[in-house]
Design a protein around this motif. Structure first.
Motif, PDB file in Angstrom:
ATOM      1  N   GLU A 151      39.879  31.879  27.241  1.00  0.00           N
ATOM      2  CA  GLU A 151      38.528  31.324  27.330  1.00  0.00           C
ATOM      3  C   GLU A 151      38.586  29.806  27.203  1.00  0.00           C
ATOM      4  O   GLU A 151      39.471  29.174  27.781  1.00  0.00           O
ATOM      5  CB  GLU A 151      37.644  31.986  26.260  1.00  0.00           C
ATOM      6  N   GLU A 152      37.654  29.233  26.465  1.00  0.00           N
ATOM      7  CA  GLU A 152      37.629  27.777  26.321  1.00  0.00           C
ATOM      8  C   GLU A 152      38.894  27.319  25.605  1.00  0.00           C
ATOM      9  O   GLU A 152      39.295  27.923  24.601  1.00  0.00           O
ATOM     10  CB  GLU A 152      36.387  27.353  25.512  1.00  0.00           C
ATOM     11  N   PRO A 153      39.510  26.228  26.076  1.00  0.00           N
ATOM     12  CA  PRO A 153      39.090  25.388  27.200  1.00  0.00           C
ATOM     13  C   PRO A 153      39.892  25.629  28.478  1.00  0.00           C
ATOM     14  O   PRO A 153      39.698  24.936  29.470  1.00  0.00           O
ATOM     15  CB  PRO A 153      39.379  23.989  26.676  1.00  0.00           C
ATOM     16  N   LEU A 156      42.409  30.669  31.596  1.00  0.00           N
ATOM     17  CA  LEU A 156      43.486  31.253  32.390  1.00  0.00           C
ATOM     18  C   LEU A 156      43.075  32.622  32.897  1.00  0.00           C
ATOM     19  O   LEU A 156      42.397  33.383  32.206  1.00  0.00           O
ATOM     20  CB  LEU A 156      44.766  31.378  31.551  1.00  0.00           C
ATOM     21  N   GLY A 157      43.516  32.959  34.121  1.00  0.00           N
ATOM     22  CA  GLY A 157      43.250  34.273  34.661  1.00  0.00           C
ATOM     23  C   GLY A 157      44.237  35.298  34.136  1.00  0.00           C
ATOM     24  O   GLY A 157      45.173  34.961  33.394  1.00  0.00           O
ATOM     25  N   PRO A 158      44.082  36.568  34.502  1.00  0.00           N
ATOM     26  CA  PRO A 158      44.974  37.625  33.994  1.00  0.00           C
ATOM     27  C   PRO A 158      46.444  37.361  34.285  1.00  0.00           C
ATOM     28  O   PRO A 158      47.301  37.543  33.413  1.00  0.00           O
ATOM     29  CB  PRO A 158      44.477  38.875  34.726  1.00  0.00           C
ATOM     30  N   ALA A 159      46.772  36.947  35.498  1.00  0.00           N
ATOM     31  CA  ALA A 159      48.173  36.703  35.844  1.00  0.00           C
ATOM     32  C   ALA A 159      48.738  35.523  35.065  1.00  0.00           C
ATOM     33  O   ALA A 159      49.847  35.589  34.521  1.00  0.00           O
ATOM     34  CB  ALA A 159      48.305  36.449  37.348  1.00  0.00           C
ATOM     35  N   VAL A 528      44.057  40.560  41.281  1.00  0.00           N
ATOM     36  CA  VAL A 528      43.242  40.956  40.125  1.00  0.00           C
ATOM     37  C   VAL A 528      42.910  39.710  39.327  1.00  0.00           C
ATOM     38  O   VAL A 528      43.808  38.995  38.879  1.00  0.00           O
ATOM     39  CB  VAL A 528      43.993  41.977  39.252  1.00  0.00           C
ATOM     40  N   THR A 529      41.651  39.444  39.147  1.00  0.00           N
ATOM     41  CA  THR A 529      41.191  38.262  38.415  1.00  0.00           C
ATOM     42  C   THR A 529      40.220  38.684  37.324  1.00  0.00           C
ATOM     43  O   THR A 529      39.930  39.870  37.141  1.00  0.00           O
ATOM     44  CB  THR A 529      40.512  37.265  39.358  1.00  0.00           C
ATOM     45  N   GLU A 530      39.706  37.675  36.606  1.00  0.00           N
ATOM     46  CA  GLU A 530      38.759  37.965  35.533  1.00  0.00           C
ATOM     47  C   GLU A 530      37.428  38.489  36.059  1.00  0.00           C
ATOM     48  O   GLU A 530      36.620  39.026  35.286  1.00  0.00           O
ATOM     49  CB  GLU A 530      38.522  36.711  34.681  1.00  0.00           C
ATOM     50  N   SER A 531      37.183  38.365  37.349  1.00  0.00           N
ATOM     51  CA  SER A 531      35.930  38.839  37.926  1.00  0.00           C
ATOM     52  C   SER A 531      36.116  39.882  39.030  1.00  0.00           C
ATOM     53  O   SER A 531      35.141  40.421  39.543  1.00  0.00           O
ATOM     54  CB  SER A 531      35.136  37.649  38.495  1.00  0.00           C
ATOM     55  N   ASP A 532      37.350  40.148  39.406  1.00  0.00           N
ATOM     56  CA  ASP A 532      37.622  41.100  40.486  1.00  0.00           C
ATOM     57  C   ASP A 532      38.669  42.110  40.017  1.00  0.00           C
ATOM     58  O   ASP A 532      39.869  41.797  39.939  1.00  0.00           O
ATOM     59  CB  ASP A 532      38.125  40.358  41.733  1.00  0.00           C
TER      60      ASP A 532
END
Length: 578
Positions: A151-153, A156-159, A528-532
């Motif tokens: 998260e902040e700051p 980073l995404g899952p990968a 695969v991302t934080e939103s997909d």
């Protein structure tokens, strides 16, 4: 997270028949979403400690100067005489331990001494116990580092998160090096105390910087130099991880030295076992406490504030280490008036000999083939990072819930240790690894129900499903992991058993780190991302099914893996028993 599992396991295995020494590290357990090694998302790779069961005991001429053995070597040497009995937990050993404990901890003994398992709580003992407690309690910062990067700051995404957390486990892959350094290069004349102070101060500086110094690096809140801030953050987390690993190795050596000294003085043999049990129970207690509070604190404060609290713990290690009794290391007098004393530079020679013997052992086909199989078995990819994002960003679980999952999973892994000791010790190790790997695949694929939300159709709440799934995977994962420890001990030939075993543990850790990095690459490749999370199911399938690939090479275990743990113990107990 394996760090916690192993310590919890070792501590409870030694102290509670028939478990702690039996399994394995440091307190140090959440398992991933893949096959038999199913360690859950919060912990990126196995940070195993070189405290595994040993099946060989060096002869007197093989260990001429115990003080020159590294902490890892000392721990392994002591385990040859004590930990085997704890791990095997057969009826004879259990009865012996119970009788020894009952005699050693009498009814007339003061309450405080009973709490210390019959050992007088001298300043020296209090310092050692505190070090192990802190080692376990530093799990307090584990979720904080994950959420700091997630998260902040930094966002980073899952990968990216998986790849970064995998890097942070690297200090656990070189644990024998710490032992060699403390033996060959004493600081200020001390091999143990000085390195504990060094580890404590490095840990404090790392956590303190994460708590109060990050804002000074490129003004990360303003985003002026986020890449520099991330680099410095990763370096700080690496140093904090290295400080724990260093303290772990040195503390192990101190415990073994004290048990040896007790035996030399002809003291009650129960004292040695009680001291090891006391230390590991202290680490287990710290790990269990931190498991829950690592999440609950994040509900009320930022990750940096949690790092601020955690920074106090390494200071306790540095301060308490000053109470440890240790004679300075000196060498032969060289000055003309025969009064000047200097450090013995020749103490590096035994280290060189150990390295040479280690290389000779690793070149043997009967040793390197099983090692390669276990490496492949540990190195299959995981979907930990992606699953963490799914639980937090899709389902909506918060840090407090994740902390409860950590606590329940750590406790469940102990049940896996008990089940292995009760039902699988008589099964050939090769068969245990084969069938646990096969069974783990369909069990690991149950996470597809959660990913598709089909569990809700079945009337199973998300929280209940996660708890149940993690409990089952933790139990199975431990039942699959313990045979690898026994196998590692079986591979160690006389003369290099200690250093080879410690090296094997580091190789295992390196394999798990590789698995984490492979999982990060697959996560990136599948988008695969934080939103997909559309390809999360495919990622989970690949990671689980890939755990079957190493079984193609299970023939490399022929011979060494065709015996059960109980058969190994029976065969080794004769010529190597006390």
């Amino acid at each position: 997270m394996k760090i916690i599992s192993v310590q919890l396991l070792i501590g409870l295995l030694v102290a509670i028949p028939p478990d702690e020494g039996a399994s394995f590290s440091h307190p140090r357990v959440l398992w991933t979403n893949k096959g038999a090694k199913t360690q859950h998302w919060q912990f990126t790779s196995s940070q195993l400690h070189g405290k595994r069961p040993q099946l060989f005991t060096p002869s007197g001429n093989e260990v001429e100067e115990p003080d020159l053995l590294s902490p890892t070597l000392l721990m392994a040497d002591q385990n040859t005489k004590n930990v085997d009995k704890n791990i095997d937990q057969n009826a004879m050993d259990a009865n012996h331990n119970e009788s020894s404990s009952s005699e050693h901890i009498s009814d007339e003994m003061p309450l405080v001494q009973k709490l210390f398992l019959g050992i007088e709580p001298t300043p020296d003992i209090l310092a050692i116990v505190t070090i192990y407690f802190v080692e376990g309690a530093l799990g307090l910062a584990r979720l904080a580092q994950t959420f700091l990067l997630k998260e902040e700051p930094f966002h980073l995404g899952p990968a990216e998160l998986s790849a970064t957390l995998g890097i942070l486990t690297l200090p656990w892959t070189i644990k024998p090096l710490y032992g060699f350094l403390s033996d060959g290069f004493p600081i200020g004349g001390y091999r143990r105390r000085s390195y504990l102070v060094l580890g404590g101060m490095v840990g404090f500086a790392s956590y303190a910087f994460l708590a109060w110094g990050l804002g000074l690096v490129g003004n990360i809140e303003g985003g002026n130099n986020p890449s520099m801030a991330l680099t410095v953050t990763v370096i700080s987390l690496l140093l904090s991880s290295a400080s724990i690993a260093l303290s772990d190795v040195v503390a192990d050596g101190i415990v073994v030295q004290k048990t040896r000294e007790a035996a030399t003085r002809g003291e009650d043999p129960a004292i040695a076992g009680s001291l090891q049990s006391l230390c590991w129970c202290s680490a287990a207690l710290g790990g269990l406490i931190s498991a829950y509070f690592s999440g609950s604190l994040l509900e009320k404060m930022s990750p940096r504030e949690v790092f601020g609290i955690a920074s106090v713990l390494p200071l306790a290690v540095a301060a308490m280490s000053l109470l440890i009794e240790e004679q300075p290391v000196v060498k032969k007098r060289r000055s003309l008036d025969d009064t000047e004393e200097q450090y013995d530079l020749n103490q590096v020679a035994p280290v060189k000999e150990q390295i040479s013997s280690l290389w000779s052992a690793l070149r043997q086909e009967t040793i390197y083939k099983p090692i390669l199989f276990i490496f492949l078995w540990q190195a299959t990819p995981t979907s930990d990072g992606a699953m963490l994002y799914f639980l937090t960003d899709d389902i909506g679980f918060g840090p407090e819930f994740l902390g409860r999952v950590r606590l329940v999973t750590a406790a469940s892994s102990l049940l896996g240790v008990w089940l292995y000791n009760q039902y699988l010790r008589r099964v050939p190790i090769k068969d245990v690894l084969l069938w646990t790997s096969i069974v783990s695949v369909p069990l690991g694929l149950t996470q597809l129900l959660l990913i598709s939300h089909y569990n809700r159709v079945l009337g199973i709440p998300d929280g209940a499903f996660v708890f149940g799934d993690d409990v089952v995977l933790a139990i199975l994962g431990e039942m699959a992991f313990l045979p690898t420890l026994v196998l590692a001990a079986r591979l160690c030939p006389p003369g290099v058993e200690a250093v080879l075993f410690a090296t094997l543990m580091s190789i295992y850790n390196g394999a798990s780190t590789l698995g984490t990095e492979l999982g990060a690459g697959l996560t990136k490749l599948l988008g695969v991302t934080e939103s997909d999370f559309s390809n999360l199911a495919l990622l989970t399938i690949i990671c689980n099914v890939s755990s079957l690939i190493p079984l193609v090479f299970i023939g490399w275990l022929d011979g060494v893996g065709e015996e059960s743990q109980e058969e190994m113990e029976a065969r080794e107990s004769g010529p190597f028993s006390d």
